[in-house]
Enzyme design. Structure first.
Site, PDB file in Angstrom:
ATOM      1  N   ARG A 180       0.522  -0.736   0.254  1.00 12.00           N
ATOM      2  CA  ARG A 180      -0.418  -0.493   0.064  1.00 12.00           C
ATOM      3  C   ARG A 180       1.242   1.544   0.263  1.00 12.00           C
ATOM      4  NH1 ARG A 180      -4.756  -2.350   4.125  1.00 12.00           N
ATOM      5  NH2 ARG A 180      -5.840  -3.099   3.216  1.00 12.00           N
ATOM      6  N   HIS A 188       1.093  -5.551  12.606  1.00  8.60           N
ATOM      7  CA  HIS A 188      -0.580  -5.131  10.961  1.00  8.60           C
ATOM      8  C   HIS A 188      -1.124  -3.917  11.652  1.00  8.60           C
ATOM      9  CE1 HIS A 188      -2.578  -5.512   7.230  1.00  8.60           C
ATOM     10  NE2 HIS A 188      -3.689  -6.144   8.286  1.00  8.60           N
TER      11      HIS A 188
END
Length: 313
Positions: free
Chosen positions: A152, A176
């Site tokens: 991303r 994460h």
């Protein structure tokens, strides 16, 4: 020895999309879908099987835990989904209970050299729980970690600078989730730091770094708000990890691995640049991140360690 067999546990949006993405890749000769909803797993397997004439030879079937025998990699995509307004850490207690049951069932039938890969959230905590319950060596348990988050950020850098995302080199490290850290100190394009690249090309501004980081950190929440779940990009990320293992690539990915003293962190699973080989985690690399990034990494570890203690790990 690579046997060419993948098992995906959980035929929800993430699990089924992962199985389909890997089917298209031609990495495995056999893919088995397991789900508590047997009809869903059977339906997905049948649907995918109808397209096998268009890809490399592969068998896609539904099954049960006995099919974990002779598997190379078992991807665990089962668990409660993240709801709108719910953080990944809010999922902890519910998914920890689900995972304990799943891991116990897997290990009754799985070979000693199987690689277990949790992808459900909160992935770092579930990776560590998987390691503890399975009893497997630490190299054989790895989570999807921040492989997707890193992708991303590469996408964000690419759209900002106009450079192909494959040539934007960076990492998201740590958890994460909410405490993840953008490793700007080692980010580069063509060997130039972001500061150097922005000054040289006038295509970007250092002031945009925080904006990109925030977008990455909130990306899942935005997608969940718009469509209810994220599953396409994570499926591609898991395919890439499986490809590294199946091909014994020794590639560097930010998978979630078990720390035993690296960065002075232990007894927790986190993501940093890691060499991924045919045996799973080949080596966690101790990269010279900036002091601020190191603090963020250790703060992330401290947060996850506290949550693990709360649930008895």
């Amino acid at each position: 020895m690579f046997r060419g067999k993948l098992v995906v546990i959980g035929a929800g949006a993430v699990g089924s999309t992962t199985a389909y993405t890997i089917m298209l890749s031609g990495i495995f000769q056999e893919i088995v879908l397991i789900d508590i909803n047997k009809n869903k797993a059977e339906g997905d397997a049948l649907d995918m099987s109808h397209g096998v004439s268009f890809v490399k030879p592969v068998s896609v079937v539904s099954g049960d835990y006995t099919d974990c025998k002779d598997a190379d990699i078992i991807v665990i995509a089962a668990g409660a989904p993240q709801k709108e307004g719910e953080t990944r850490l809010d999922l902890l207690k519910e998914n920890a209970k689900i995972y304990r049951s799943i891991i116990e069932c897997i290990m009754k039938h799985a070979p000693d050299d199987v690689i277990l890969m949790p992808v459900s959230n909160p992935v770092d905590i579930l990776t560590y729980i998987t390691y503890r319950i399975s009893g497997l060596p630490k190299n054989q348990v790895l989570g999807s970690g921040t492989v997707l988050d890193t992708s991303r950020l590469k996408y964000m850098i690419s759209t900002t600078t106009g450079v192909d995302a494959r040539n934007c080199h960076t990492y998201i490290i740590g958890e994460h989730g909410d405490s993840e850290v953008a490793a700007w100190s080692v980010t580069n394009i063509g060997g130039m730091t972001m500061n150097e690249f922005c000054k040289y090309t006038d295509r970007c501004s250092i002031n945009q770094l925080d904006e990109m980081y925030i977008k990455v950190k909130n990306a899942a929440y935005e997608i969940i708000e718009k469509k209810g779940a994220t599953f396409y990009a994570i499926a591609v990320a898991v395919r890439r990890i499986c490809e590294c293992i199946a091909g014994d690539e020794n590639s560097v990915l930010t998978v979630s691995g078990i720390f035993e003293g690296e960065y002075d962190i232990k007894d927790v699973a986190l993501s940093v640049p890691t060499i991924v080989s045919g045996s799973g985690v080949e080596r966690i690399l101790e990269v010279p991140f900036s002091k601020e990034e190191m603090k963020g990494l250790r703060d992330s570890a401290h947060t996850l360690s506290g949550l693990l203690r709360e649930i008895g790990f």
